[in-house]
Scaffold this active site. Structure first.
Site, PDB file in Angstrom:
ATOM      1  N   GLY A  21      66.962  60.826  28.141  1.00  0.00           N
ATOM      2  CA  GLY A  21      68.207  60.138  27.834  1.00  0.00           C
ATOM      3  C   GLY A  21      68.499  60.200  26.363  1.00  0.00           C
ATOM      4  O   GLY A  21      67.758  60.781  25.580  1.00  0.00           O
ATOM      5  N   SER A  29      68.243  57.879  24.323  1.00  0.00           N
ATOM      6  CA  SER A  29      67.338  57.042  23.544  1.00  0.00           C
ATOM      7  C   SER A  29      65.885  57.413  23.761  1.00  0.00           C
ATOM      8  O   SER A  29      64.999  56.781  23.219  1.00  0.00           O
ATOM      9  CB  SER A  29      67.533  55.567  23.923  1.00  0.00           C
ATOM     10  OG  SER A  29      67.208  55.360  25.282  1.00  0.00           O
ATOM     11  N   CYS A  30      65.630  58.447  24.550  1.00  0.00           N
ATOM     12  CA  CYS A  30      64.249  58.823  24.821  1.00  0.00           C
ATOM     13  C   CYS A  30      64.180  60.305  25.084  1.00  0.00           C
ATOM     14  O   CYS A  30      64.853  60.808  25.966  1.00  0.00           O
ATOM     15  CB  CYS A  30      63.704  58.052  26.025  1.00  0.00           C
ATOM     16  SG  CYS A  30      62.038  58.547  26.496  1.00  0.00           S
ATOM     17  N   GLY A  31      63.353  61.014  24.339  1.00  0.00           N
ATOM     18  CA  GLY A  31      63.272  62.452  24.500  1.00  0.00           C
ATOM     19  C   GLY A  31      62.087  62.923  25.294  1.00  0.00           C
ATOM     20  O   GLY A  31      61.930  64.110  25.505  1.00  0.00           O
ATOM     21  N   CYS A  72      60.803  61.177  28.324  1.00  0.00           N
ATOM     22  CA  CYS A  72      60.635  60.504  29.605  1.00  0.00           C
ATOM     23  C   CYS A  72      60.101  61.500  30.621  1.00  0.00           C
ATOM     24  O   CYS A  72      60.615  62.602  30.751  1.00  0.00           O
ATOM     25  CB  CYS A  72      61.970  59.954  30.097  1.00  0.00           C
ATOM     26  SG  CYS A  72      62.712  58.763  28.974  1.00  0.00           S
TER      27      CYS A  72
END
Length: 282
Positions: free
Chosen positions: A116, A118-120, A122
């Protein structure tokens, strides 16, 4: 996935216009607003799905090159070939070719990520996938604090997408004198940095000759990406995380946070950003 008709070329300003109802001074009025675009970008290496990132659909050539370098999928830009970008109803599919040896390593990681904005990372299946240790970076030039803030002063003027939407991050590359050479924007901070890395590589910028500035916090993934491609100085307008500081220390990256309002905090390798390297060498 269903392909769009051929006339749907992938040319995006990065935002869409939407009719909105705006409340102002006690009145409702109809207006148009610029809304940042965010689409799933599926990246396939040698026809094998690897990752789906939510990203702004512009500068995708820079994105795929930068991601491939910063995630250590390839070692050099010329190892990426036959880039094909296809617009689909569900999003955008990017197919690329890499050498067979790299494809085998990639397959061995057993990573099929859904990242996402906000997260690379996951979906990483092992700890070594999530916290990859890059090699130490080579020493760069000393960065005068005035040069850093010269770059920061010009940063906002070079973000047309964020000016229009107020919803995107930027990553910029500045020369040692603080002049900004390249800047890329995206709804995702990781994506903006990957796009910048791709643009720097295409432009032949020497990573030892400047510094990177990001309009976000400095999470460990941002330091990881910077260190992987050899960027020696990373300055963020917001805070770093403890793991980011630890990773910067171990890789020799000068990590700067809270770079704004004519002040900043140096968390690692302070000699590279205070002009004291010569004193250490004396």
């Amino acid at each position: 996935m269903r392909a769009l008709p051929a006339e749907h070329a992938i040319v995006s300003a990065g935002y869409a216009l939407r009719d909105v109802q705006r409340w102002r001074d006690g009145r409702i009025e109809t207006d148009q607003d610029c809304i940042a675009e965010e689409l799933p970008i599926a990246l396939l290496y040698n026809d094998r799905p690897h990752v789906v990132m939510m990203a702004t659909p512009r500068d995708l050539d820079d994105f795929v090159l930068g991601f491939s370098l910063s995630e250590a999928v390839i070692d050099h830009a010329d190892e990426l070939s036959d880039v094909q970008i296809h617009a689909l109803l569900e999003g955008i599919e990017v197919r690329v070719r890499i050498p067979g040896a790299h494809a085998e390593v990639l397959e061995g990681r057993r990573r099929n990520l859904t990242g996402g904005t906000s997260c690379g990372l996951c979906g990483a299946q092992a700890l070594e996938d999530a916290v990859r240790q890059p090699a130490p970076v080579d020493a760069g030039v000393e960065i005068d604090p005035r040069a850093l803030h010269r770059a920061l002063d010009h940063l906002q003027d070079l973000q047309p997408l964020n000016t229009a939407t107020g919803a995107t991050h930027a990553a910029a590359w500045a020369h040692a004198d603080g002049s900004i050479a390249l800047l890329r924007e995206d709804v995702g901070r990781h994506n903006a940095l990957d796009k910048l890395i791709g643009a720097m590589t295409r432009a032949g910028e020497r990573v030892s000759a400047g510094f990177a500035v990001i309009t976000s916090r400095a999470s460990y993934e941002m330091v990881q990406k910077a260190a992987t491609v050899g960027i020696p100085v990373l300055a963020a307008i917001s805070a770093p995380t403890a793991l980011a500081i630890q990773l910067a220390e171990s890789t020799g990256v000068t990590l700067i946070g809270f770079a704004r309002n004519n002040s900043h905090v140096i968390y690692t390798q302070p000699h590279a950003a205070t002009g004291s390297r010569r004193e250490h060498a004396a």
